[in-house]
Design an enzyme around this catalytic site. Structure first.
Site, short mmCIF file in Angstrom:
data_model
loop_
_atom_site.label_atom_id
_atom_site.label_comp_id
_atom_site.label_asym_id
_atom_site.label_seq_id
_atom_site.Cartn_x
_atom_site.Cartn_y
_atom_site.Cartn_z
N SER A 20 0.86 -1.19 0.00
CA SER A 20 0.00 0.00 0.00
C SER A 20 0.89 1.23 0.00
O SER A 20 1.95 1.24 0.64
CB SER A 20 -0.89 0.01 1.24
N ASN A 22 -0.35 4.03 1.11
CA ASN A 22 -1.02 4.87 2.10
C ASN A 22 -0.19 4.92 3.40
O ASN A 22 0.00 3.91 4.07
CB ASN A 22 -2.41 4.24 2.33
N ALA A 23 0.29 6.14 3.74
CA ALA A 23 1.17 6.29 4.91
C ALA A 23 0.43 5.92 6.21
O ALA A 23 1.03 5.37 7.14
CB ALA A 23 1.68 7.72 4.99
N LYS A 25 -1.86 3.60 6.60
CA LYS A 25 -1.90 2.13 6.73
C LYS A 25 -0.54 1.59 7.17
O LYS A 25 -0.46 0.67 7.98
CB LYS A 25 -2.30 1.48 5.41
N GLU A 52 -3.84 -2.21 -10.78
CA GLU A 52 -5.25 -1.84 -10.88
C GLU A 52 -6.11 -2.86 -10.13
O GLU A 52 -5.87 -4.07 -10.24
CB GLU A 52 -5.63 -1.82 -12.36
N ASP A 81 -8.08 -4.92 1.54
CA ASP A 81 -9.11 -4.26 0.75
C ASP A 81 -10.35 -4.19 1.62
O ASP A 81 -10.69 -5.16 2.30
CB ASP A 81 -9.39 -5.04 -0.54
N SER A 82 -11.00 -3.03 1.61
CA SER A 82 -12.12 -2.85 2.52
C SER A 82 -13.23 -2.05 1.87
O SER A 82 -13.04 -1.45 0.81
CB SER A 82 -11.65 -2.14 3.79
N TYR A 166 -17.05 6.44 5.32
CA TYR A 166 -18.49 6.40 5.62
C TYR A 166 -18.78 6.41 7.13
O TYR A 166 -19.93 6.19 7.53
CB TYR A 166 -19.10 5.14 4.99
N ASP A 167 -17.78 6.67 7.97
CA ASP A 167 -17.97 6.64 9.43
C ASP A 167 -19.17 7.46 9.92
O ASP A 167 -19.88 7.01 10.82
CB ASP A 167 -16.70 7.13 10.14
P1 IMP Z 1 -9.46 0.76 0.65
O1 IMP Z 1 -9.56 -0.60 1.25
O2 IMP Z 1 -8.33 1.55 1.23
O3 IMP Z 1 -9.51 0.73 -0.84
O4 IMP Z 1 -10.75 1.58 1.14
C1 IMP Z 1 -12.01 1.40 0.59
C2 IMP Z 1 -13.00 2.45 1.02
O5 IMP Z 1 -13.91 1.88 1.96
C3 IMP Z 1 -12.44 3.68 1.72
O6 IMP Z 1 -12.06 4.66 0.82
C4 IMP Z 1 -13.64 4.13 2.54
O7 IMP Z 1 -14.51 4.89 1.74
C5 IMP Z 1 -14.34 2.83 2.88
N1 IMP Z 1 -13.92 2.37 4.23
C6 IMP Z 1 -13.10 1.33 4.53
N2 IMP Z 1 -12.93 1.23 5.86
C7 IMP Z 1 -13.64 2.24 6.41
C8 IMP Z 1 -13.84 2.67 7.76
O8 IMP Z 1 -13.31 2.14 8.74
N3 IMP Z 1 -14.64 3.74 7.91
C9 IMP Z 1 -15.23 4.40 6.88
N4 IMP Z 1 -15.07 4.05 5.61
C10 IMP Z 1 -14.28 2.97 5.37
#
Ligand code: IMP
Length: 206
Positions: A20, A22-23, A25, A52, A81-82, A166-167
């Site tokens: 990643s 992302n700093a 993370k 990608e 991934d989240s 989306y918190d």
């Molecule tokens: P990624 O896994 O860094 O690609 O994040 C996917 C997206 O899911 C993020 O940009 C947020 O919009 C959303 N997301 C993931 N985890 C959270 C969380 O803990 N709170 C709020 N939004 C989240």
């Protein structure tokens, strides 16, 4: 073992790469792994390209990122991934959670879209969850997943100033406050990421 799910573990004191750029993370995973002596190298430090994310589920995208970093560096690689999954929307935005915020990454656009689509769906179901999948991949193609999920409800209008994504529109089960009304350590007690991290330490490190 190439391309196979495995139950291999990381040894304490070994070195891995976090797939990643992302700093935040990098900081989060480095802290989590500090007690294990596992050293976390960053994708930026190793000049890794960002592949990608073309998969349609969390596992697929986490695997794309971890596999690419493991193959490029020769080190075990960790990726995550989240996303936010809303029952009335059939699990959307899901893997597209970041993309719903548009090129400006404006979360008010994303949250309004979720709420508008929920209204348009005609469903009264407010159930939603945050999901994270961690993937640990080795250079020989072996990999494993750890999943964390936090279930709760969508609330509207949004509330709270903390957190991200989306918190402000999510209240975890058993709570009345949104994730954005909690500080980071409180949120981590419930959160999908907190659960996945706990499992990762238990299952993936010896
Ligand atoms: P990624 O896994 O860094 O690609 O994040 C996917 C997206 O899911 C993020 O940009 C947020 O919009 C959303 N997301 C993931 N985890 C959270 C969380 O803990 N709170 C709020 N939004 C989240």
């Amino acid at each position: 073992m190439t391309g196979q799910v495995c139950d291999r573990q990381l040894e304490r004191g070994s070195e891995i790469v976090l797939a990643s750029h992302n700093a935040g993370k990098l900081h989060e995973f480095s802290l989590l792994l500090a007690e294990t002596g596992i050293k976390v190298r960053s994708a930026a430090e190793l000049n890794l390209p960002e592949p990608e994310e073309t998969a349609t589920d969390f596992e697929g995208n986490a695997l794309i990122k971890a596999e690419a970093a493991a193959k490029a560096t020769g080190l075990p690689a960790l990726a995550d991934d989240s996303g936010f999954c809303v029952a009335a929307l059939g699990g959307k935005p899901g893997v597209y959670s970041a993309r719903w915020a548009g090129p400006q990454r404006d979360m008010s656009i994303a949250m309004n879209r979720v709420w508008d689509e929920m209204q348009a769906s005609g469903s009264v179901d407010k159930a939603a969850s945050f999901v994270v999948v961690l993937c640990l991949a080795w250079p020989d193609g072996a990999y494993r997943f750890v999943k964390g999920e936090c279930c709760g409800q969508v609330t509207w209008p949004v509330r709270g100033e903390h957190g991200h994504g989306y918190d402000p529109m999510f209240v975890p089960a058993g709570e009345t406050r949104t994730f954005a009304e909690m500080d980071e350590s409180e949120k981590n007690r419930f959160s999908h990421r907190g659960q996945a991290m706990e499992r990762f330490l238990k299952e993936c490190v010896i």
